[in-house]
Design a protein around this motif. Sequence first.
Motif, mmCIF file in Angstrom:
data_model
loop_
_atom_site.group_PDB
_atom_site.id
_atom_site.type_symbol
_atom_site.label_atom_id
_atom_site.label_comp_id
_atom_site.label_asym_id
_atom_site.label_seq_id
_atom_site.Cartn_x
_atom_site.Cartn_y
_atom_site.Cartn_z
ATOM 1 N N SER A 134 -1.378 6.637 -11.725
ATOM 2 C CA SER A 134 -1.062 7.482 -12.878
ATOM 3 C C SER A 134 0.421 7.396 -13.226
ATOM 4 O O SER A 134 0.783 7.260 -14.394
ATOM 5 C CB SER A 134 -1.487 8.934 -12.638
ATOM 6 O OG SER A 134 -0.805 9.482 -11.544
ATOM 7 N N GLN B 2 0.846 -1.195 0.000
ATOM 8 C CA GLN B 2 0.000 0.000 0.000
ATOM 9 C C GLN B 2 0.885 1.250 0.000
ATOM 10 O O GLN B 2 1.682 1.446 0.901
ATOM 11 C CB GLN B 2 -0.916 0.005 1.233
ATOM 12 C CG GLN B 2 -1.874 -1.168 1.295
ATOM 13 C CD GLN B 2 -2.917 -1.134 0.193
ATOM 14 O OE1 GLN B 2 -3.301 -0.087 -0.310
ATOM 15 N NE2 GLN B 2 -3.383 -2.302 -0.201
ATOM 16 N N ASP C 78 0.864 7.453 -1.085
ATOM 17 C CA ASP C 78 -0.013 8.309 -1.892
ATOM 18 C C ASP C 78 -0.716 7.448 -2.947
ATOM 19 O O ASP C 78 -0.250 7.330 -4.079
ATOM 20 C CB ASP C 78 0.799 9.420 -2.551
ATOM 21 C CG ASP C 78 -0.058 10.424 -3.313
ATOM 22 O OD1 ASP C 78 -1.280 10.192 -3.459
ATOM 23 O OD2 ASP C 78 0.490 11.439 -3.758
ATOM 24 N N PRO C 79 -1.866 6.836 -2.592
ATOM 25 C CA PRO C 79 -2.533 5.937 -3.525
ATOM 26 C C PRO C 79 -3.085 6.624 -4.774
ATOM 27 O O PRO C 79 -3.394 5.959 -5.757
ATOM 28 C CB PRO C 79 -3.655 5.309 -2.703
ATOM 29 C CG PRO C 79 -3.818 6.159 -1.505
ATOM 30 C CD PRO C 79 -2.530 6.895 -1.298
ATOM 31 N N ASP C 80 -3.201 7.946 -4.770
ATOM 32 C CA ASP C 80 -3.659 8.653 -5.966
ATOM 33 C C ASP C 80 -2.520 8.816 -6.978
ATOM 34 O O ASP C 80 -2.759 8.803 -8.186
ATOM 35 C CB ASP C 80 -4.226 10.029 -5.607
ATOM 36 C CG ASP C 80 -5.498 9.920 -4.786
ATOM 37 O OD1 ASP C 80 -6.261 8.952 -5.009
ATOM 38 O OD2 ASP C 80 -5.724 10.778 -3.925
ATOM 39 N N HIS C 81 -1.310 8.980 -6.495
ATOM 40 C CA HIS C 81 -0.150 9.165 -7.373
ATOM 41 C C HIS C 81 0.264 7.864 -8.056
ATOM 42 O O HIS C 81 0.632 7.867 -9.237
ATOM 43 C CB HIS C 81 1.021 9.720 -6.555
ATOM 44 C CG HIS C 81 2.330 9.730 -7.281
ATOM 45 N ND1 HIS C 81 2.617 10.600 -8.301
ATOM 46 C CD2 HIS C 81 3.432 8.949 -7.128
ATOM 47 C CE1 HIS C 81 3.839 10.363 -8.750
ATOM 48 N NE2 HIS C 81 4.354 9.369 -8.056
ATOM 49 N N TYR D 236 7.401 5.721 -7.086
ATOM 50 C CA TYR D 236 5.973 5.525 -6.850
ATOM 51 C C TYR D 236 5.663 4.446 -5.811
ATOM 52 O O TYR D 236 4.637 4.490 -5.162
ATOM 53 C CB TYR D 236 5.253 5.169 -8.170
ATOM 54 C CG TYR D 236 5.727 3.865 -8.736
ATOM 55 C CD1 TYR D 236 5.085 2.680 -8.415
ATOM 56 C CD2 TYR D 236 6.846 3.794 -9.551
ATOM 57 C CE1 TYR D 236 5.541 1.467 -8.903
ATOM 58 C CE2 TYR D 236 7.301 2.604 -10.036
ATOM 59 C CZ TYR D 236 6.642 1.439 -9.715
ATOM 60 O OH TYR D 236 7.105 0.254 -10.187
#
Length: 104
Positions: free
Chosen positions: A19, A10, A13-16, A86
């Motif tokens: 993408s 996990q 920053d799961p939004d980064h 990431y």
Amino acid sequence: MRKIVVLYGQPKDPDHFPSYYEQKHLPLAAQLPGLRASRHSFDIAAPEGPAPFFCMWEGEFDSGEALAGAMSSEIGRRVAADTANYATGGVTLFHCGPVEGKKS
């Protein structure tokens, strides 16, 4: 055939992650010499409770030698170095041969 599987923890920053992964990392990994096929998924589930992984990637190579050559190549070193951009939740990496079993 030899497979490499990468399980990503996990991220902070799961939004980064998605993408960057799909726009930057996967195109880089697609350049691995000898890579015959690859797939990834963000749909990771556990039998009970939260899934311990955020994403998985699987790559196929003709042999263990082809896999080792890809990972030690210049692009393989770039793929490995890019992971820090990431994968802040860490990675678990393993490789295996074909799955064998009894026929029913």
